[in-house]
Motif scaffolding. Structure first.
Motif, PDB file in Angstrom:
ATOM      1  N   LYS A  90       0.822  -1.219   0.000  1.00  0.00           N
ATOM      2  CA  LYS A  90       0.000   0.000   0.000  1.00  0.00           C
ATOM      3  C   LYS A  90       0.854   1.266   0.000  1.00  0.00           C
ATOM      4  O   LYS A  90       0.591   2.199  -0.768  1.00  0.00           O
ATOM      5  CB  LYS A  90      -0.944  -0.004   1.196  1.00  0.00           C
ATOM      6  CG  LYS A  90      -1.878   1.173   1.205  1.00  0.00           C
ATOM      7  CD  LYS A  90      -2.871   1.122   2.329  1.00  0.00           C
ATOM      8  CE  LYS A  90      -3.711   2.375   2.214  1.00  0.00           C
ATOM      9  NZ  LYS A  90      -4.817   2.467   3.068  1.00  0.00           N
ATOM     10  N   ALA A  91       1.884   1.316   0.841  1.00  0.00           N
ATOM     11  CA  ALA A  91       2.724   2.518   0.922  1.00  0.00           C
ATOM     12  C   ALA A  91       3.447   2.770  -0.400  1.00  0.00           C
ATOM     13  O   ALA A  91       3.520   3.916  -0.863  1.00  0.00           O
ATOM     14  CB  ALA A  91       3.734   2.383   2.058  1.00  0.00           C
ATOM     15  N   THR A  92       3.960   1.714  -1.013  1.00  0.00           N
ATOM     16  CA  THR A  92       4.659   1.854  -2.290  1.00  0.00           C
ATOM     17  C   THR A  92       3.687   2.310  -3.373  1.00  0.00           C
ATOM     18  O   THR A  92       4.011   3.197  -4.165  1.00  0.00           O
ATOM     19  CB  THR A  92       5.334   0.531  -2.701  1.00  0.00           C
ATOM     20  OG1 THR A  92       6.231   0.133  -1.657  1.00  0.00           O
ATOM     21  CG2 THR A  92       6.094   0.673  -3.995  1.00  0.00           C
ATOM     22  N   SER A  93       2.505   1.715  -3.388  1.00  0.00           N
ATOM     23  CA  SER A  93       1.494   2.098  -4.382  1.00  0.00           C
ATOM     24  C   SER A  93       1.124   3.569  -4.269  1.00  0.00           C
ATOM     25  O   SER A  93       1.002   4.268  -5.271  1.00  0.00           O
ATOM     26  CB  SER A  93       0.232   1.248  -4.224  1.00  0.00           C
ATOM     27  OG  SER A  93       0.479  -0.067  -4.584  1.00  0.00           O
ATOM     28  N   GLU A  94       0.949   4.035  -3.042  1.00  0.00           N
ATOM     29  CA  GLU A  94       0.600   5.442  -2.833  1.00  0.00           C
ATOM     30  C   GLU A  94       1.733   6.365  -3.269  1.00  0.00           C
ATOM     31  O   GLU A  94       1.489   7.411  -3.878  1.00  0.00           O
ATOM     32  CB  GLU A  94       0.226   5.679  -1.372  1.00  0.00           C
ATOM     33  CG  GLU A  94      -1.119   5.068  -1.010  1.00  0.00           C
ATOM     34  CD  GLU A  94      -1.469   5.215   0.462  1.00  0.00           C
ATOM     35  OE1 GLU A  94      -0.775   5.957   1.194  1.00  0.00           O
ATOM     36  OE2 GLU A  94      -2.446   4.573   0.883  1.00  0.00           O
ATOM     37  N   ALA A  95       2.967   5.974  -2.979  1.00  0.00           N
ATOM     38  CA  ALA A  95       4.115   6.791  -3.385  1.00  0.00           C
ATOM     39  C   ALA A  95       4.220   6.833  -4.912  1.00  0.00           C
ATOM     40  O   ALA A  95       4.439   7.907  -5.494  1.00  0.00           O
ATOM     41  CB  ALA A  95       5.399   6.235  -2.775  1.00  0.00           C
ATOM     42  N   VAL A  96       4.047   5.690  -5.552  1.00  0.00           N
ATOM     43  CA  VAL A  96       4.109   5.620  -7.011  1.00  0.00           C
ATOM     44  C   VAL A  96       3.024   6.493  -7.628  1.00  0.00           C
ATOM     45  O   VAL A  96       3.283   7.252  -8.564  1.00  0.00           O
ATOM     46  CB  VAL A  96       4.014   4.155  -7.504  1.00  0.00           C
ATOM     47  CG1 VAL A  96       3.736   4.079  -8.992  1.00  0.00           C
ATOM     48  CG2 VAL A  96       5.291   3.401  -7.158  1.00  0.00           C
ATOM     49  N   ARG A  97       1.827   6.429  -7.080  1.00  0.00           N
ATOM     50  CA  ARG A  97       0.730   7.270  -7.590  1.00  0.00           C
ATOM     51  C   ARG A  97       1.064   8.755  -7.442  1.00  0.00           C
ATOM     52  O   ARG A  97       0.806   9.547  -8.341  1.00  0.00           O
ATOM     53  CB  ARG A  97      -0.591   6.946  -6.887  1.00  0.00           C
ATOM     54  CG  ARG A  97      -1.187   5.613  -7.303  1.00  0.00           C
ATOM     55  CD  ARG A  97      -2.568   5.384  -6.714  1.00  0.00           C
ATOM     56  NE  ARG A  97      -3.571   6.306  -7.194  1.00  0.00           N
ATOM     57  CZ  ARG A  97      -4.168   6.265  -8.386  1.00  0.00           C
ATOM     58  NH1 ARG A  97      -3.834   5.348  -9.244  1.00  0.00           N
ATOM     59  NH2 ARG A  97      -5.089   7.147  -8.713  1.00  0.00           N
ATOM     60  N   LYS A  98       1.648   9.137  -6.321  1.00  0.00           N
ATOM     61  CA  LYS A  98       2.007  10.537  -6.094  1.00  0.00           C
ATOM     62  C   LYS A  98       3.055  10.992  -7.110  1.00  0.00           C
ATOM     63  O   LYS A  98       2.938  12.062  -7.711  1.00  0.00           O
ATOM     64  CB  LYS A  98       2.526  10.723  -4.659  1.00  0.00           C
ATOM     65  CG  LYS A  98       3.008  12.121  -4.364  1.00  0.00           C
ATOM     66  CD  LYS A  98       1.896  13.144  -4.461  1.00  0.00           C
ATOM     67  CE  LYS A  98       2.421  14.517  -4.074  1.00  0.00           C
ATOM     68  NZ  LYS A  98       1.581  15.580  -4.580  1.00  0.00           N
ATOM     69  N   PHE A  99       4.074  10.162  -7.324  1.00  0.00           N
ATOM     70  CA  PHE A  99       5.109  10.499  -8.302  1.00  0.00           C
ATOM     71  C   PHE A  99       4.516  10.602  -9.705  1.00  0.00           C
ATOM     72  O   PHE A  99       4.868  11.503 -10.471  1.00  0.00           O
ATOM     73  CB  PHE A  99       6.243   9.469  -8.277  1.00  0.00           C
ATOM     74  CG  PHE A  99       7.037   9.455  -7.007  1.00  0.00           C
ATOM     75  CD1 PHE A  99       7.450  10.631  -6.395  1.00  0.00           C
ATOM     76  CD2 PHE A  99       7.385   8.253  -6.411  1.00  0.00           C
ATOM     77  CE1 PHE A  99       8.194  10.613  -5.219  1.00  0.00           C
ATOM     78  CE2 PHE A  99       8.132   8.221  -5.243  1.00  0.00           C
ATOM     79  CZ  PHE A  99       8.534   9.401  -4.638  1.00  0.00           C
ATOM     80  N   LEU A 100       3.617   9.692 -10.047  1.00  0.00           N
ATOM     81  CA  LEU A 100       2.981   9.732 -11.371  1.00  0.00           C
ATOM     82  C   LEU A 100       2.093  10.966 -11.522  1.00  0.00           C
ATOM     83  O   LEU A 100       2.038  11.566 -12.598  1.00  0.00           O
ATOM     84  CB  LEU A 100       2.188   8.451 -11.643  1.00  0.00           C
ATOM     85  CG  LEU A 100       3.036   7.218 -11.908  1.00  0.00           C
ATOM     86  CD1 LEU A 100       2.155   5.969 -11.968  1.00  0.00           C
ATOM     87  CD2 LEU A 100       3.842   7.357 -13.194  1.00  0.00           C
ATOM     88  N   HIS A 101       1.417  11.349 -10.445  1.00  0.00           N
ATOM     89  CA  HIS A 101       0.624  12.593 -10.486  1.00  0.00           C
ATOM     90  C   HIS A 101       1.530  13.796 -10.729  1.00  0.00           C
ATOM     91  O   HIS A 101       1.168  14.708 -11.478  1.00  0.00           O
ATOM     92  CB  HIS A 101      -0.181  12.783  -9.198  1.00  0.00           C
ATOM     93  CG  HIS A 101      -1.501  12.098  -9.198  1.00  0.00           C
ATOM     94  ND1 HIS A 101      -2.574  12.558  -9.911  1.00  0.00           N
ATOM     95  CD2 HIS A 101      -1.909  10.967  -8.586  1.00  0.00           C
ATOM     96  CE1 HIS A 101      -3.606  11.748  -9.738  1.00  0.00           C
ATOM     97  NE2 HIS A 101      -3.227  10.767  -8.939  1.00  0.00           N
ATOM     98  N   ASN A 102       2.711  13.797 -10.118  1.00  0.00           N
ATOM     99  CA  ASN A 102       3.659  14.882 -10.338  1.00  0.00           C
ATOM    100  C   ASN A 102       4.101  14.934 -11.801  1.00  0.00           C
ATOM    101  O   ASN A 102       4.224  16.021 -12.377  1.00  0.00           O
ATOM    102  CB  ASN A 102       4.879  14.734  -9.431  1.00  0.00           C
ATOM    103  CG  ASN A 102       4.553  14.945  -7.971  1.00  0.00           C
ATOM    104  OD1 ASN A 102       3.519  15.505  -7.619  1.00  0.00           O
ATOM    105  ND2 ASN A 102       5.431  14.477  -7.108  1.00  0.00           N
ATOM    106  N   VAL A 103       4.340  13.763 -12.409  1.00  0.00           N
ATOM    107  CA  VAL A 103       4.695  13.686 -13.831  1.00  0.00           C
ATOM    108  C   VAL A 103       3.553  14.242 -14.667  1.00  0.00           C
ATOM    109  O   VAL A 103       3.756  15.072 -15.559  1.00  0.00           O
ATOM    110  CB  VAL A 103       5.037  12.236 -14.253  1.00  0.00           C
ATOM    111  CG1 VAL A 103       5.147  12.116 -15.768  1.00  0.00           C
ATOM    112  CG2 VAL A 103       6.322  11.764 -13.582  1.00  0.00           C
TER     113      VAL A 103
END
Length: 117
Positions: A90-103
């Motif tokens: 869950k933590a990794t998924s949330e971090a990945v989503r945040k980074f992708l939102h930044n992109v």
């Protein structure tokens, strides 16, 4: 921006890649399909290879957003590679989503900077 689009093959290619990255990012965010990251990697690398050597306003004016794209995409890859079991927790998924939102946000800012939206 004072750069002319007509006849500027490199800038036209950059805009094409920008649109692709925007769509790829939206697809990953919507579907969660991380297999699209390989395609996104090629897109980001080609965009960087064009933008990083460009001296026209069209490239220099978006330097900050291009850095955001590269750094956040690299963070996505690092997060995914750091998983020991091959599945995103869950933590990794949330971090990945945040980074992708930044992109995604950076691509949208570039689209607006170019007057394409």
């Amino acid at each position: 921006m004072a750069t002319e689009l007509e006849g500027n093959v490199k800038l036209q290619r950059f805009i094409e890649l920008l649109c692709s990255l925007n769509n790829q990012t939206a697809s990953v965010l919507k579907s969660g399909d991380t297999s699209l990251l390989y395609e996104m990697n090629d897109t980001v690398e080609e965009m960087y290879s064009i933008q990083s050597v460009g001296t026209e306003d069209a490239y220099t004016a978006i330097e900050e957003d291009m850095q955001i794209i590269c750094k956040n995409f690299n963070a996505v890859i690092a997060m995914i590679n750091s998983n020991e079991n091959g599945k995103l927790d869950k933590a990794t998924s949330e971090a990945v989503r945040k980074f992708l939102h930044n992109v995604f946000d950076a691509t949208v800012r570039i689209v607006y900077a170019y007057g394409l939206a």
